[in-house]
Structures are given as structure tokens and as C-alpha cells.
Design a protein around this motif. Sequence first.
Motif, mmCIF file in Angstrom:
data_model
loop_
_atom_site.group_PDB
_atom_site.id
_atom_site.type_symbol
_atom_site.label_atom_id
_atom_site.label_comp_id
_atom_site.label_asym_id
_atom_site.label_seq_id
_atom_site.Cartn_x
_atom_site.Cartn_y
_atom_site.Cartn_z
ATOM 1 N N GLN A 46 -7.422 -8.377 22.587
ATOM 2 C CA GLN A 46 -7.899 -9.400 23.267
ATOM 3 C C GLN A 46 -6.578 -10.036 23.892
ATOM 4 O O GLN A 46 -6.882 -10.686 25.029
ATOM 5 C CB GLN A 46 -8.203 -10.778 22.176
ATOM 6 N N HIS A 47 -5.386 -9.564 24.096
ATOM 7 C CA HIS A 47 -4.496 -9.948 24.816
ATOM 8 C C HIS A 47 -4.127 -9.028 26.019
ATOM 9 O O HIS A 47 -3.149 -9.221 26.749
ATOM 10 C CB HIS A 47 -3.121 -10.150 24.021
ATOM 11 N N TYR A 49 -2.945 -5.783 25.559
ATOM 12 C CA TYR A 49 -2.244 -4.381 24.861
ATOM 13 C C TYR A 49 -3.401 -3.418 24.372
ATOM 14 O O TYR A 49 -4.766 -3.772 24.255
ATOM 15 C CB TYR A 49 -1.466 -5.218 23.793
#
Length: 138
Positions: A46-47, A49
Motif C-alpha cells: 500500500q505504500h 514499496y
Amino acid sequence: MEDIQERIATSFNSQGLMATLGARLVSAADGEVQIEMPFSTQLSQQHGYVHAGAITSIVDSACGYAALTRAPLDCDVVSAEFKINFVRPAIGERFLAIGKVQTSGKLLAVCTGEVRALSAGAWKVVAIMQATIVNVRG
């Protein structure tokens, strides 16, 4: 040396997960295997990464295949356990997993692994693993 590379490449190429991840076998030598994976938004969390599961998968395979380089010819290998530490976010253009045998015996091999991320021309370690790999016959 060529026998080791052929043995590892044959097994690696039969793994559906490595193909799904877009991973490729970079090198296979006595006690050490390297696997590379490109960045893909399909592998992100979700970020943005690369997901821990993808990072874990390539370094687990690198450690397992490093152990296979030392296993008897009538054996294959499976992971019995591992511990992984994520030391920074998995941000980069490419990821290189390096698995190395620290010690091996008749039944078990203990391996260490790390994953490096290439970003802006520099490699940085993003994860470190210790794994126990078991030789299995047949």
C-alpha cells in the motif's frame, strides 16, 4: 561447476512463483546463489514499496538453492524455518537476493541471505535472512 548451474537452473525454471515475480537466476556457484527481481507495481504494497512477501520469496529461494549446491545428488531441498529482518523499505529499480551456505551436513544446511535494492545507481541492503534448509530424498 556447470553441473551445479544446470542443477539449480533446472529446478529454478520449474518454479511458478519465480516466473510470477519476474525473477531470474543470476548465478549459481558452490554455496552461493543470486536471484534478481525487477520492480513491479504488481508486487507493491500500500505504500508503494515491494511487498515483504515478494522480497522474502526471492531470498528464501536464493538460500534454498545455495543449499542445493551442497546437497547430495539424490536429494532436493525444502525450507524448514527462516527469520527475516527488513532493515529499510524495499524501494528500487531491481532487487538482488544472495543466498550463502554457512554450514551444511547430511540433513541440514544453515544459510544466510540478503536482499539488496538498486536505486539511483547504488545498492542498499533491504532485508537479511537466516534459514535452515532440509535435504529430502526422492
